[in-house]
Design a protein around this motif. Structure first.
Motif, mmCIF file in Angstrom:
data_model
loop_
_atom_site.group_PDB
_atom_site.id
_atom_site.type_symbol
_atom_site.label_atom_id
_atom_site.label_comp_id
_atom_site.label_asym_id
_atom_site.label_seq_id
_atom_site.Cartn_x
_atom_site.Cartn_y
_atom_site.Cartn_z
ATOM 1 N N TRP A 53 -7.306 -7.317 0.936
ATOM 2 C CA TRP A 53 -7.923 -6.502 1.846
ATOM 3 C C TRP A 53 -9.204 -5.805 1.620
ATOM 4 C CZ3 TRP A 53 -7.461 -0.639 1.914
ATOM 5 C CH2 TRP A 53 -8.002 -0.171 0.874
ATOM 6 N N SER A 54 -9.989 -6.120 2.689
ATOM 7 C CA SER A 54 -10.998 -5.628 2.360
ATOM 8 C C SER A 54 -11.557 -4.065 1.208
ATOM 9 C CB SER A 54 -12.447 -5.562 3.508
ATOM 10 O OG SER A 54 -12.324 -6.899 3.625
ATOM 11 N N ALA A 55 -10.862 -3.748 1.329
ATOM 12 C CA ALA A 55 -10.079 -1.837 1.224
ATOM 13 C C ALA A 55 -12.149 -0.971 1.108
ATOM 14 C CB ALA A 55 -11.109 -2.039 -0.495
ATOM 15 N N HIS A 56 -12.038 -1.651 3.138
ATOM 16 C CA HIS A 56 -12.629 0.073 3.807
ATOM 17 C C HIS A 56 -11.626 0.883 4.247
ATOM 18 C CE1 HIS A 56 -16.075 -0.150 6.576
ATOM 19 N NE2 HIS A 56 -15.839 0.584 7.379
ATOM 20 N N PHE A 57 -12.209 2.590 3.900
ATOM 21 C CA PHE A 57 -11.603 3.145 3.342
ATOM 22 C C PHE A 57 -11.502 4.270 4.525
ATOM 23 C CE2 PHE A 57 -9.172 6.143 -0.254
ATOM 24 C CZ PHE A 57 -8.056 4.941 0.475
ATOM 25 N N LEU A 62 12.124 -2.885 -4.233
ATOM 26 C CA LEU A 62 12.824 -4.768 -4.003
ATOM 27 C C LEU A 62 11.382 -4.915 -3.391
ATOM 28 C CD1 LEU A 62 16.449 -3.671 -3.134
ATOM 29 C CD2 LEU A 62 15.170 -4.181 -5.109
ATOM 30 N N GLU A 63 11.000 -6.679 -3.757
ATOM 31 C CA GLU A 63 9.459 -7.039 -2.942
ATOM 32 C C GLU A 63 9.775 -8.014 -3.331
ATOM 33 O OE1 GLU A 63 6.267 -6.458 -1.913
ATOM 34 O OE2 GLU A 63 6.539 -8.914 -2.315
ATOM 35 N N GLN A 64 9.494 -8.237 -2.133
ATOM 36 C CA GLN A 64 10.061 -10.076 -2.182
ATOM 37 C C GLN A 64 8.643 -11.069 -2.781
ATOM 38 O OE1 GLN A 64 9.379 -11.253 2.467
ATOM 39 N NE2 GLN A 64 7.572 -10.368 2.080
ATOM 40 N N GLY A 65 7.786 -10.776 -2.925
ATOM 41 C CA GLY A 65 6.250 -11.908 -3.697
ATOM 42 C C GLY A 65 6.304 -11.413 -5.212
ATOM 43 N N ARG A 87 14.413 -10.622 -1.848
ATOM 44 C CA ARG A 87 14.034 -10.578 -0.698
ATOM 45 C C ARG A 87 15.113 -9.743 -0.057
ATOM 46 N NH1 ARG A 87 12.056 -15.217 1.741
ATOM 47 N NH2 ARG A 87 9.732 -14.125 1.769
ATOM 48 N N VAL A 88 14.991 -8.822 0.264
ATOM 49 C CA VAL A 88 15.768 -7.677 1.273
ATOM 50 C C VAL A 88 16.137 -8.510 3.251
ATOM 51 C CG1 VAL A 88 16.900 -5.624 2.974
ATOM 52 C CG2 VAL A 88 15.146 -6.056 -0.038
ATOM 53 N N ARG A 89 17.331 -8.591 2.510
ATOM 54 C CA ARG A 89 18.098 -9.245 3.853
ATOM 55 C C ARG A 89 18.436 -8.436 5.088
ATOM 56 N NH1 ARG A 89 23.643 -12.157 4.338
ATOM 57 N NH2 ARG A 89 24.757 -9.534 4.460
ATOM 58 N N ALA A 137 1.021 -1.185 0.460
ATOM 59 C CA ALA A 137 -0.277 0.019 -0.004
ATOM 60 C C ALA A 137 1.224 1.270 -0.006
ATOM 61 C CB ALA A 137 -0.977 -0.460 1.333
ATOM 62 N N SER A 138 1.811 1.112 0.428
ATOM 63 C CA SER A 138 2.660 2.624 0.908
ATOM 64 C C SER A 138 3.578 2.585 0.033
ATOM 65 C CB SER A 138 2.802 2.924 2.242
ATOM 66 O OG SER A 138 4.025 2.015 3.236
ATOM 67 N N GLY A 139 4.038 2.065 -0.202
ATOM 68 C CA GLY A 139 5.438 1.505 -0.977
ATOM 69 C C GLY A 139 4.914 1.842 -2.749
ATOM 70 N N ASN A 169 2.108 -11.059 0.717
ATOM 71 C CA ASN A 169 3.571 -10.788 -0.173
ATOM 72 C C ASN A 169 3.451 -11.000 -1.360
ATOM 73 O OD1 ASN A 169 4.517 -10.308 2.625
ATOM 74 N ND2 ASN A 169 4.770 -12.363 2.968
ATOM 75 N N ALA A 170 3.617 -9.775 -2.449
ATOM 76 C CA ALA A 170 3.366 -9.374 -3.276
ATOM 77 C C ALA A 170 3.129 -8.112 -4.090
ATOM 78 C CB ALA A 170 1.869 -10.205 -3.905
ATOM 79 N N VAL A 171 2.913 -7.667 -5.334
ATOM 80 C CA VAL A 171 3.019 -6.171 -5.517
ATOM 81 C C VAL A 171 1.718 -5.941 -5.386
ATOM 82 C CG1 VAL A 171 3.302 -4.847 -7.327
ATOM 83 C CG2 VAL A 171 4.784 -6.738 -8.397
ATOM 84 N N ASP A 227 5.607 2.852 5.955
ATOM 85 C CA ASP A 227 4.265 2.132 6.229
ATOM 86 C C ASP A 227 3.011 2.564 6.987
ATOM 87 O OD1 ASP A 227 5.534 0.564 7.876
ATOM 88 O OD2 ASP A 227 7.258 0.611 6.926
ATOM 89 N N GLY A 228 3.121 0.878 7.663
ATOM 90 C CA GLY A 228 1.670 1.056 8.527
ATOM 91 C C GLY A 228 2.929 1.468 9.980
ATOM 92 N N SER A 229 4.411 1.021 10.015
ATOM 93 C CA SER A 229 4.651 0.887 12.061
ATOM 94 C C SER A 229 4.943 2.559 12.218
ATOM 95 C CB SER A 229 6.348 -0.118 11.738
ATOM 96 O OG SER A 229 6.980 0.494 10.325
ATOM 97 N N PRO A 286 -6.883 1.443 8.908
ATOM 98 C CA PRO A 286 -5.539 2.183 9.066
ATOM 99 C C PRO A 286 -5.154 2.570 7.084
ATOM 100 C CG PRO A 286 -4.186 0.409 9.456
ATOM 101 C CD PRO A 286 -6.607 0.104 9.016
ATOM 102 N N THR A 287 -5.501 2.062 7.041
ATOM 103 C CA THR A 287 -5.178 2.090 5.181
ATOM 104 C C THR A 287 -4.724 3.443 4.149
ATOM 105 O OG1 THR A 287 -4.901 -0.082 4.649
ATOM 106 C CG2 THR A 287 -4.204 0.413 2.545
ATOM 107 N N SER A 288 -6.174 4.141 4.611
ATOM 108 C CA SER A 288 -6.477 5.220 3.663
ATOM 109 C C SER A 288 -5.330 6.568 4.876
ATOM 110 C CB SER A 288 -7.885 6.195 4.185
ATOM 111 O OG SER A 288 -7.878 7.481 3.589
ATOM 112 N N GLY A 329 0.918 -5.536 -1.424
ATOM 113 C CA GLY A 329 1.615 -6.573 -0.599
ATOM 114 C C GLY A 329 -0.427 -7.114 -0.539
ATOM 115 N N SER A 330 -0.564 -6.241 1.134
ATOM 116 C CA SER A 330 -1.529 -6.865 1.543
ATOM 117 C C SER A 330 -2.412 -6.294 1.577
ATOM 118 C CB SER A 330 -1.872 -6.601 3.267
ATOM 119 O OG SER A 330 -0.308 -7.127 3.541
ATOM 120 N N THR A 331 -3.036 -5.215 0.598
ATOM 121 C CA THR A 331 -3.900 -4.726 -0.472
ATOM 122 C C THR A 331 -4.241 -6.161 -1.146
ATOM 123 O OG1 THR A 331 -3.204 -3.473 -2.470
ATOM 124 C CG2 THR A 331 -3.159 -2.359 -0.101
#
Ligand code: FAD
Lengths: 146, 532
Positions: B98-102, B35-38, B238-240, B16-18, B89-91, B500-502, B512-514, B93-95
């Motif tokens: 997600w249910s897209a409640h915004f 860089l995306e691990q998924g 995947r970033v180490r 979402a944020s990246g 974990n994909a292009v 990101d969410g952190s 929180p995603t909006s 991400g969790s979206t």
């Protein structure tokens, strides 16, 4: 041996979800799903084998020659004992039986739903009037200004 | 080890944020590598194309990485947590899931300490974020209606609201009878074609992905535009760890490619967008002589103050069919009647009610989010038929307060498929949150009964409800009490950003995603401004 396990499993499934009100029993509907789950995982397979042996033993101890000849009430009594004595087996069996049963096209259709893929058909909804929000709006803002 | 060319900005995580940050930077002419691990998810791979779609919810399309266990997932030790973290974990991400409640956070959500004397104020406010909320709404595409008295006036929504249908209208009647607030959900789901994407076909299970592209997962919103602007996205990367130069600045990252080869991607600026679990994991795994306790962790706060939104599920049983299998699963209407603090209720801060749709065939048997399985045996059919398509679930979503003991750290033994140490999550529901949820359960019961429910079943705390991962690298002015500054920069490493969410200082009582994306766009704007 495999045939006997399959037959016993079908009877167990029919006891869990008996045929009723025009719905077939789970013995015919969910059997393949449960067997496929066991085939896909040695742990599930072992759990199933042990659990079914316990069912067979309990049915014989109840005075019969196995589960199949018993009536629904007696079968349920046997399975309730196994539910207590082998909770992990029983829990995963019920879960797997419900999964197989309620994803089967026959049952989905019997529930009044289209049993095919959801996409691309989706669901057609009648156009809606905009909701009446007058009462909610009339209260005025309910957020704190910050 | 292969070394890639130095880029202007390296973004880690394409969720979402990246995605939002990459798009904004690429649009400003910045050279960005993500860089995306998924991998990309092929829309034809979604379970909706199969008749047995529902079976996939608890196997390969589970939102729990520990259940799914795909090669691109990393395990999470959550045995010390009463809530399981969920993610994808994909292009996108969790979206993807997600249910897209915004809903947006409200103005008061950024002023928690000043207004209520708990947690901390954010160093930025609603007014600062408002243009970024609006921009993000345009990029994602939001269905809704303006005029909600629970918010300051918002810009026009991109499409009309998602349908209430029988189920939503039934619950709205309940709220109306009690004189409580309700409003059609702002949802990042198109109800009309918009911006080259097609409208929702109301198929139902948005939580398994959206083959139509109506749901705003960032693989169909931000990413095509970011790539068209010249951003480079490397998948199965995947970033180490993040590398540190002798000058104390981030130098880039070491990552494994899809063949397992180690690379170094150098960058002038590094942006982490790996979510509320992945980001602290990455920082804590990036240790050096200068940062023996993890990169940018002089405060000791990396990984701490983990917030989920604790959810209680309250399900009403109705006599009539509610047609709850059509329409977007996660949203119909929301009520924010009990959102702001009222200490007479016995807790500080508040909660929202989210009204989801009905239970699909298997979930009707297993009890769905309430978990009360229909009995087996002779009584099975009667119980099942009484329940099927006659239930409506009100989710009570409570505001968690940040607490240092709730945290992500590194598990001493668990690793992912590349041998990178995996995260461990420790979380205990606080007394305040418990009281809040109990209040919400009682009020939800009242509302369901007012709507005509004849029975109500309750799950007091949903374990598989860790949808929102927040707070583990919080924003603040003081380096002693926060990880990043008000511009999103790590206090300890000024060319290292987190988006990101952190970053969240507090978590409000809405999804929180909006707000995560608005903050990400705001941070990206600052990066662009400082470069010019
Ligand atoms: C089932 C489900 C339903 C949800 N419903 C809603 C909802 O209705 N409304 C709402 O607001 N929110 C919802 N959410 C939450 C929402 O998806 C998240 O808040 C949002 O995606 C978080 O954005 P993010 O950028 O912080 O992280 P993510 O979107 O999770 O993106 C992080 C990305 O970083 C990548 N990554 C992590 N570590 C590394 C590494 N070491 N190397 C390379 N890449 C890495 C990951 O693969 C992932 O793609 C839901 C989540 C789930 C799982």
């Amino acid at each position: 041996m495999l045939e006997a396990r399959r037959n016993l499993l079908a009877v167990v499934l029919d006891t869990l979800v008996p045929a009723s009100a025009g719905f077939p029993g789970a013995g015919a509907i969910a059997l393949d799903h449960v067997l496929a789950a066991a085939a896909a995982s040695p742990e599930v397979d072992a759990l199933l084998s042990d659990g079914l042996s316990a069912v067979d033993d309990a049915a014989r101890a109840a005075g019969g020659v196995g589960l199949a000849p018993l009536g629904q009430d007696d079968r349920e009594r046997v399975l309730r004992r196994i539910e207590q004595s082998h909770p992990a087996f029983f829990d995963s069996l019920v879960r797997c039986a419900y999964d197989g049963y309620y994803s089967h096209p026959t049952i989905v259709a019997r529930l009044g739903l289209d049993p095919g893929p959801l996409h691309p058909r989706g669901h057609r909804l009648a156009p809606e009037e905009p909701p009446d929000l007058a009462r909610v709006i009339a209260r005025g803002p309910i957020y704190r200004r910050a | 080890m292969a070394a890639d060319d130095r880029t202007d900005v390296l973004v880690i995580g394409a969720g979402a944020s990246g995605a939002a940050v990459t798009w904004r930077l690429a649009g400003a002419g910045v050279r960005v590598v993500c860089l995306e691990q998924g991998d990309w998810v092929d829309p034809r791979a979604y379970p909706h194309w199969r008749a047995d779609w529902e079976l996939h919810r608890h196997t390969d399309w589970s939102a729990e990485p520990n259940v799914r266990r795909l090669p691109q997932d990393y395990p999470v030790n959550d045995t010390g947590s009463s809530i399981s973290p969920l993610m994808y974990n994909a292009v996108g991400g969790s979206t993807i899931h997600w249910s897209a409640h915004f809903p947006r956070f409200r103005p008061s959500d950024f002023r928690v300490r000043s207004l209520d004397g708990v947690a901390d104020d954010w160093p930025i406010d609603y007014a600062t974020l408002e243009p970024f909320f609006d921009l993000n709404d345009r990029m994602m595409g939001v269905a809704g209606i303006t005029g909600d008295p629970a918010y300051p006036p918002k810009s026009a929504r991109q499409t009309p609201p998602i349908p209430l249908d029988t189920l939503g209208a039934t619950m709205a009647r309940g709220f109306d009878r009690l004189g409580w607030h309700w409003w059609p959900s702002d949802s990042a789901i198109l109800t009309r074609d918009y911006d080259g994407r097609r409208a929702c076909i109301n198929c139902g299970p948005c939580d398994l992905g959206c083959p139509t592209g109506a749901k705003a997962s960032t693989d169909v919103t931000y990413w095509p535009k970011a790539l068209a602007l010249g951003a480079r996205l490397v998948t199965r990367a995947r970033v180490r760890e993040i590398t540190l130069g002798p000058d104390g600045l981030a130098g880039g990252a070491l990552y494994f490619d899809r063949e397992g080869r180690l690379h170094e991607q150098k960058a002038h600026t590094v942006v982490i967008a790996a979510n509320g679990v992945g980001t602290p994991r990455l920082l804590l795994n990036s240790r050096s002589a200068r940062f023996p306790d993890g990169l940018a962790n002089r405060s000791g706060l990396v990984g701490r103050n983990l917030m989920f939104h604790p959810y209680a599920m309250v399900r009403g049983l109705f006599d009539e069919r509610l047609h709850g299998l059509r329409g977007p699963l996660g949203c119909s209407i929301i009520s924010q009647e009990f959102y702001e603090t009222d200490l007479s209720r016995g807790f500080v801060r508040g909660y929202s009610f989210q009204v989801a749709r009905g239970l699909s065939p298997i979930a009707s048997a297993t009890g769905g989010s309430v978990g009360d399985r229909v009995p087996w045996g002779r009584e099975h059919r009667r119980h099942y038929d009484t329940r099927f398509d006659r239930t409506l679930t009100v989710a009570v979503i409570g505001e968690d307060l940040p607490e240092p003991e709730n945290r992500v750290d590194i598990d001493p033994t668990l690793t992912d498929g590349h041998g990178i140490p995996a995260p461990r999550v420790s979380y205990t529901l606080s007394e305040n949150s418990r009281r809040m949820l109990d209040h919400g359960i009682a009020r939800a019961r009242e509302a369901l009964e007012a709507a005509g429910a004849r029975e109500v079943a309750v799950n007091p705390l949903l374990r598989a409800g860790g949808w929102h991962l927040m707070g583990t690298a919080r924003m603040g002015r003081d380096p002693a009490t926060s990880v990043i500054d008000p511009e999103g920069r790590c206090h300890d490493v000024p060319n290292l950003y987190i988006v990101d969410g952190s970053t969240m200082v507090t978590c409000a009582a809405v999804n929180p995603t909006s707000t995560i994306q608005a903050v990400a766009l705001y941070v990206a704007d600052g990066i662009v401004r400082r470069r010019s």
